[in-house]
Design a protein around this motif. Structure first.
Motif, PDB file in Angstrom:
ATOM      1  N   PHE A 208      -3.030  57.080   5.404  1.00 15.69           N
ATOM      2  CA  PHE A 208      -2.513  56.716   4.087  1.00 15.69           C
ATOM      3  C   PHE A 208      -3.540  55.924   3.288  1.00 15.69           C
ATOM      4  N   ALA A 209      -4.246  54.994   3.940  1.00 15.62           N
ATOM      5  CA  ALA A 209      -5.243  54.174   3.249  1.00 15.62           C
ATOM      6  C   ALA A 209      -6.378  55.026   2.681  1.00 15.62           C
ATOM      7  N   LEU A 210      -6.711  56.100   3.356  1.00 14.51           N
ATOM      8  CA  LEU A 210      -7.764  56.998   2.877  1.00 14.51           C
ATOM      9  C   LEU A 210      -7.291  57.867   1.716  1.00 14.51           C
ATOM     10  N   SER A 211      -5.987  58.072   1.632  1.00 14.68           N
ATOM     11  CA  SER A 211      -5.437  58.975   0.631  1.00 14.68           C
ATOM     12  C   SER A 211      -5.409  58.338  -0.757  1.00 14.68           C
ATOM     13  N   SER A 212      -5.118  59.150  -1.762  1.00 13.98           N
ATOM     14  CA  SER A 212      -5.017  58.651  -3.134  1.00 13.98           C
ATOM     15  C   SER A 212      -3.586  58.297  -3.512  1.00 13.98           C
ATOM     16  N   SER A 213      -2.653  58.438  -2.577  1.00 19.36           N
ATOM     17  CA  SER A 213      -1.250  58.106  -2.867  1.00 19.36           C
ATOM     18  C   SER A 213      -1.112  56.604  -3.096  1.00 19.36           C
ATOM     19  N   PRO A 214      -0.445  56.186  -4.181  1.00 21.70           N
ATOM     20  CA  PRO A 214      -0.373  54.766  -4.531  1.00 21.70           C
ATOM     21  C   PRO A 214       0.591  53.950  -3.684  1.00 21.70           C
ATOM     22  N   THR A 215       1.684  54.546  -3.231  1.00 24.77           N
ATOM     23  CA  THR A 215       2.683  53.786  -2.470  1.00 24.77           C
ATOM     24  C   THR A 215       3.055  54.517  -1.191  1.00 24.77           C
ATOM     25  N   PHE A 216       3.316  53.727  -0.159  1.00 24.91           N
ATOM     26  CA  PHE A 216       3.709  54.275   1.140  1.00 24.91           C
ATOM     27  C   PHE A 216       5.191  54.612   1.095  1.00 24.91           C
ATOM     28  N   SER A 217       5.509  55.877   1.310  1.00 21.68           N
ATOM     29  CA  SER A 217       6.907  56.309   1.248  1.00 21.68           C
ATOM     30  C   SER A 217       7.171  57.354   2.315  1.00 21.68           C
ATOM     31  N   ARG A 218       8.294  57.224   2.990  1.00 23.02           N
ATOM     32  CA  ARG A 218       8.663  58.171   4.033  1.00 23.02           C
ATOM     33  C   ARG A 218       8.889  59.569   3.457  1.00 23.02           C
ATOM     34  N   THR A 219       9.264  59.625   2.173  1.00 23.82           N
ATOM     35  CA  THR A 219       9.602  60.907   1.557  1.00 23.82           C
ATOM     36  C   THR A 219       8.451  61.496   0.743  1.00 23.82           C
ATOM     37  N   ASP A 220       7.263  60.861   0.820  1.00 24.57           N
ATOM     38  CA  ASP A 220       6.105  61.349   0.075  1.00 24.57           C
ATOM     39  C   ASP A 220       5.670  62.702   0.647  1.00 24.57           C
ATOM     40  N   THR A 221       5.799  63.748  -0.139  1.00 23.76           N
ATOM     41  CA  THR A 221       5.456  65.087   0.347  1.00 23.76           C
ATOM     42  C   THR A 221       3.954  65.355   0.309  1.00 23.76           C
ATOM     43  N   VAL A 222       3.195  64.451  -0.332  1.00 15.69           N
ATOM     44  CA  VAL A 222       1.742  64.637  -0.398  1.00 15.69           C
ATOM     45  C   VAL A 222       1.093  64.164   0.900  1.00 15.69           C
ATOM     46  N   THR A 223       1.342  62.922   1.279  1.00 11.98           N
ATOM     47  CA  THR A 223       0.766  62.412   2.523  1.00 11.98           C
ATOM     48  C   THR A 223       1.580  62.838   3.739  1.00 11.98           C
ATOM     49  N   ASP A 224       2.887  63.104   3.537  1.00 12.94           N
ATOM     50  CA  ASP A 224       3.722  63.576   4.646  1.00 12.94           C
ATOM     51  C   ASP A 224       3.626  62.617   5.832  1.00 12.94           C
ATOM     52  N   SER A 225       3.646  61.302   5.550  1.00 13.61           N
ATOM     53  CA  SER A 225       3.360  60.299   6.571  1.00 13.61           C
ATOM     54  C   SER A 225       4.345  60.299   7.734  1.00 13.61           C
ATOM     55  N   GLU A 226       5.633  60.398   7.427  1.00 20.97           N
ATOM     56  CA  GLU A 226       6.622  60.366   8.512  1.00 20.97           C
ATOM     57  C   GLU A 226       6.461  61.574   9.436  1.00 20.97           C
ATOM     58  N   TYR A 227       6.231  62.729   8.840  1.00 18.76           N
ATOM     59  CA  TYR A 227       6.030  63.944   9.638  1.00 18.76           C
ATOM     60  C   TYR A 227       4.784  63.808  10.507  1.00 18.76           C
ATOM     61  N   PHE A 228       3.715  63.274   9.925  1.00 20.48           N
ATOM     62  CA  PHE A 228       2.465  63.081  10.665  1.00 20.48           C
ATOM     63  C   PHE A 228       2.682  62.123  11.839  1.00 20.48           C
ATOM     64  N   TYR A 229       3.342  60.996  11.588  1.00 21.21           N
ATOM     65  CA  TYR A 229       3.602  60.008  12.645  1.00 21.21           C
ATOM     66  C   TYR A 229       4.404  60.643  13.783  1.00 21.21           C
ATOM     67  N   ASN A 230       5.463  61.360  13.441  1.00 21.06           N
ATOM     68  CA  ASN A 230       6.312  61.968  14.462  1.00 21.06           C
ATOM     69  C   ASN A 230       5.549  63.011  15.273  1.00 21.06           C
ATOM     70  N   LEU A 231       4.627  63.719  14.633  1.00 18.22           N
ATOM     71  CA  LEU A 231       3.827  64.713  15.354  1.00 18.22           C
ATOM     72  C   LEU A 231       2.890  64.053  16.359  1.00 18.22           C
ATOM     73  N   VAL A 232       2.308  62.923  15.964  1.00 22.66           N
ATOM     74  CA  VAL A 232       1.434  62.196  16.894  1.00 22.66           C
ATOM     75  C   VAL A 232       2.249  61.718  18.098  1.00 22.66           C
ATOM     76  N   ILE A 233       3.421  61.150  17.829  1.00 21.73           N
ATOM     77  CA  ILE A 233       4.295  60.690  18.911  1.00 21.73           C
ATOM     78  C   ILE A 233       4.684  61.856  19.810  1.00 21.73           C
ATOM     79  N   GLU A 234       5.051  62.964  19.192  1.00 22.22           N
ATOM     80  CA  GLU A 234       5.479  64.145  19.949  1.00 22.22           C
ATOM     81  C   GLU A 234       4.373  64.638  20.875  1.00 22.22           C
TER      82      GLU A 234
END
Length: 254
Positions: A208-234
């Motif tokens: 997220f810090a590397l990205s250009s997205s201004p705010t951290f959001s679970r529903t952000d479809t650009v960074t897809d952060s929650e999906y990414f986190y869950n994939l790493v855990i999986e």
């Protein structure tokens, strides 16, 4: 609660319920009085406890996000060098695929950042990588081996630096642990080893810090952060990857 009363066993739980139970046990280890309060408290008190836990987690995540937003610039700047063009510390619009350095680190390993066409498509948004594509910064030496994808995975220098910044102290990134003036987050929360969730958390924060997205959001479809986190855990909790994951955790905890 039903487990403690032996009304059900762990075998009766679904994988998601079992994971939630393990998290609950970890909370009890941090706050032994929590269970009694949950068992004897009113509905209002239970809602209050849940709200405080949620607020605490959100506040800690926000602090880490804010801290890494600026610190990451130093981490990705070449030693005794500069970033060209320079990156602003408090504004993220020039990050992500809009900058050659952050773009290279975020570029999915199956794409060639050195290809001007790929750069243009990523920068314009014509090509939007999904959260299931590993970015290059996760790999040691920023090198991906398609024949053995585990080689160097989750061993990237930037990932290690960010982990130290959050869980040890900002000064420890440069090897100056002696400069720390207060207990680190890991010690405060009883962390004695590097864990799978903590690796996934830092990987998500760095991405997220590397990205250009201004705010951290679970529903952000650009960074897809929650999906990414869950994939790493999986991946890291997959029994079929046990040998590689054990080797990874051993490397982190050396």
């Amino acid at each position: 609660m039903h487990l403690e009363l032996e009304r059900i066993t762990e075998a009766d739980l679904s994988p998601s319920e079992l994971k939630e139970h393990q998290i609950y046990l970890q909370l009890l280890a941090l706050s032994p009085a929590l269970e009694e309060r949950l068992c004897t408290g009113s509905d209002q008190e239970i809602y209050y406890v849940a709200d405080m836990i949620t607020r605490g987690a959100s506040s800690a995540r926000s602090d880490d996000t804010k801290s890494l937003k600026s610190a990451l610039i130093d981490m990705i700047t070449p030693k005794n060098g500069v970033l060209t063009p320079p990156i602003q510390r408090n504004v993220k619009t020039d990050r992500g695929f809009h900058h050659p350095r952050t773009g290279e680190l975020l570029c999915p390993v199956n794409l060639n950042w050195g290809d001007p066409k790929i750069q243009r498509e990523l920068s314009s948004g014509q090509l939007v990588p999904s959260g299931d594509l590993w970015p290059l910064f996760l790999y040691s030496g920023h090198s991906w081996n398609p024949e053995n994808p585990w080689t160097g995975l989750f061993r990237g220098r930037l990932l290690v630096s960010a982990y130290k910044h959050v869980f040890t102290s900002p000064s420890s990134v440069d090897g100056n642990e002696s400069r720390a003036t207060r207990s680190c987050n890991a010690r405060i929360h009883g962390m004695k080893t590097v864990t799978i969730p903590s690796i996934a958390y830092i990987a998500t924060q760095v991405r997220f810090a590397l990205s250009s997205s201004p705010t951290f959001s679970r529903t952000d479809t650009v960074t897809d952060s929650e999906y990414f986190y869950n994939l790493v855990i999986e991946l890291l909790e997959d029994p079929e990857e046990r040998v590689e994951v054990d080797d990874l955790l051993k490397w982190w905890n050396m």
